[in-house]
Design an enzyme around this catalytic site. Sequence first.
Site, PDB file in Angstrom:
ATOM      1  N   ARG A 175       0.955  -1.258  -0.048  1.00 20.66           N
ATOM      2  CA  ARG A 175       0.024  -0.039   0.001  1.00 20.66           C
ATOM      3  C   ARG A 175       0.917   1.142  -0.009  1.00 20.66           C
ATOM      4  NH1 ARG A 175      -5.357   1.262   3.332  1.00 20.66           N
ATOM      5  NH2 ARG A 175      -6.117  -0.101   1.948  1.00 20.66           N
TER       6      ARG A 175
ATOM      7  N   HIS B 246      -7.434   0.716  -6.458  1.00 17.55           N
ATOM      8  CA  HIS B 246      -7.533  -0.164  -5.223  1.00 17.55           C
ATOM      9  C   HIS B 246      -8.235  -1.405  -5.627  1.00 17.55           C
ATOM     10  CE1 HIS B 246      -7.873  -1.418  -1.272  1.00 17.55           C
ATOM     11  NE2 HIS B 246      -8.837  -0.682  -0.645  1.00 17.55           N
TER      12      HIS B 246
ATOM     13  N   GLN C 236     -10.109  -4.266  -3.271  1.00 20.29           N
ATOM     14  CA  GLN C 236     -11.587  -3.780  -2.642  1.00 20.29           C
ATOM     15  C   GLN C 236     -12.666  -4.426  -3.796  1.00 20.29           C
ATOM     16  OE1 GLN C 236     -12.221  -2.288   0.248  1.00 20.29           O
ATOM     17  NE2 GLN C 236     -14.294  -2.820  -0.293  1.00 20.29           N
TER      18      GLN C 236
ATOM     19  N   ASP D  66     -17.417   6.700  -1.560  1.00 20.69           N
ATOM     20  CA  ASP D  66     -15.904   6.559  -0.875  1.00 20.69           C
ATOM     21  C   ASP D  66     -15.845   8.020   0.005  1.00 20.69           C
ATOM     22  OD1 ASP D  66     -13.546   5.970   0.239  1.00 20.69           O
ATOM     23  OD2 ASP D  66     -12.631   6.105  -1.950  1.00 20.69           O
TER      24      ASP D  66
ATOM     25  N   CYS E   4     -16.355   1.330   0.560  1.00 26.57           N
ATOM     26  CA  CYS E   4     -15.216   0.413   1.028  1.00 26.57           C
ATOM     27  C   CYS E   4     -14.712   0.524   2.426  1.00 26.57           C
ATOM     28  CB  CYS E   4     -13.936   0.650  -0.069  1.00 26.57           C
ATOM     29  SG  CYS E   4     -13.429   2.322   0.213  1.00 26.57           S
TER      30      CYS E   4
ATOM     31  N   ARG F  12     -13.263  -9.164   2.116  1.00 25.46           N
ATOM     32  CA  ARG F  12     -12.084  -8.844   1.730  1.00 25.46           C
ATOM     33  C   ARG F  12     -11.196 -10.008   2.128  1.00 25.46           C
ATOM     34  NH1 ARG F  12      -9.959  -3.670   1.652  1.00 25.46           N
ATOM     35  NH2 ARG F  12      -7.896  -4.762   0.897  1.00 25.46           N
TER      36      ARG F  12
HETATM   37  N1   CP Z   1     -11.084  -0.447   2.450  1.00 25.72           N
HETATM   38  C1   CP Z   1      -9.962  -0.478   2.982  1.00 25.72           C
HETATM   39  O1   CP Z   1      -9.201  -0.524   2.160  1.00 25.72           O
HETATM   40  O2   CP Z   1      -9.786  -0.256   4.352  1.00 25.72           O
HETATM   41  P1   CP Z   1      -8.571  -0.131   5.107  1.00 25.72           P
HETATM   42  O3   CP Z   1      -7.902   1.282   4.536  1.00 25.72           O
HETATM   43  O4   CP Z   1      -8.956  -0.114   6.777  1.00 25.72           O
HETATM   44  O5   CP Z   1      -7.626  -1.263   4.729  1.00 25.72           O
HETATM   45  N1  NVA Z   2     -10.148   6.546  -1.548  1.00 26.78           N
HETATM   46  C1  NVA Z   2      -9.649   6.010  -0.025  1.00 26.78           C
HETATM   47  C2  NVA Z   2      -9.928   4.706   0.040  1.00 26.78           C
HETATM   48  C3  NVA Z   2      -9.527   3.993   1.357  1.00 26.78           C
HETATM   49  C4  NVA Z   2      -9.657   2.534   1.545  1.00 26.78           C
HETATM   50  C5  NVA Z   2      -8.482   6.349   0.145  1.00 26.78           C
HETATM   51  O1  NVA Z   2      -7.386   6.160  -0.827  1.00 26.78           O
HETATM   52  O2  NVA Z   2      -7.946   6.910   1.242  1.00 26.78           O
END
Ligand code: CP
Ligand code: NVA
Length: 304
Positions: free
Chosen positions: A102, A129, A132, A217, A257, A285
């Site tokens: 990430r 992402h 997800q 989101d 998400c 997930r």
């Molecule tokens: N939806 C998602 O990726 O959540 P986190 O940021 O908690 O991993």
């Molecule tokens: N769009 C959000 C998704 C978090 C899971 C972010 O990138 O923070």
Amino acid sequence: MRHFLTLLDLTPTELHHLINRAIELKQLLVKGDRPPLFQHQVMGMVFEKSSTRTRVSFETAMAQGGGHAIFLSPRDTQFGRGEPLEDSARVVSSMVDIIMIRTFGHEKLVEFARASQVPVINALTDEYHPCQLLADMQTYVEHRGSIKGKTVTWVGDGNNMCHSYINAARQFDFHLNVACPKGYEPDAAIVEANKDRVSIFYTCEEAVQNSNLVVTDVWASMGQEEEQKAREVAFKDFQVSRALLDQAADDVLFMHCLPAHRGEEISEDLLEDPRSVVWAEAENRLHAQKALIELLLRESKSNR
Ligand code: CP
Ligand code: NVA
């Protein structure tokens, strides 16, 4: 080497098998059956941004399958101290069997994957992402069957999740309406490459008509914290509420998400609405990523 950097790295057929396998693994777990899918396998998990669901789901998936996961944060590894990414990728991938990352810029992930000897999974970048989306597609199939030919509406920022929904529209064969404020559209090149599947709207009400799935989101993603105030103004008409879902198709589902901000992108009561499936979506997930890890490890063994 097969990586999973975007949804386009798997074929539509592979994605459908993966979703079915995720559903099967979920049913096995309910019966108390935890097949040793990943015995003695190790996952390296690189987190340059915060996470709850992604970390817990990947670690749990590895542990339930008889493997192990190592959490690597830039705070206490050389990732945060400027060691070239390529060097880190060569070293970590010489020891572990699979890596998830990430991070911020998608190009960092691509650079890491290029230097890695083992499969690399995108666990969120600024641009995409895809993990997800595996869970979201599994959740749709469990509740409503195939998503092929359906209409999905994305409400809010043209962000990483929105880009992955555009890829999903192509891979799973549905139409995506995007409702966003002017200036917050998804990346023009991604829209252009999928223009037969994506329609942009500037009001939610127009976009949700006949939609079978509505998704939203946060207004400000990780890394955009300083834009929060400006975004609260820009997005104030882009909140998903029960009244908005009433304007969609009768069989509409709602997904997010998470984490969610009640009173911003969703109304205070939305997650309690029977059309909301966010808790199943979050749980999935775990199951979807088990199926993903299984596929990538199998592919990497057959390539050796
Ligand atoms: N939806 C998602 O990726 O959540 P986190 O940021 O908690 O991993
Ligand atoms: N769009 C959000 C998704 C978090 C899971 C972010 O990138 O923070």
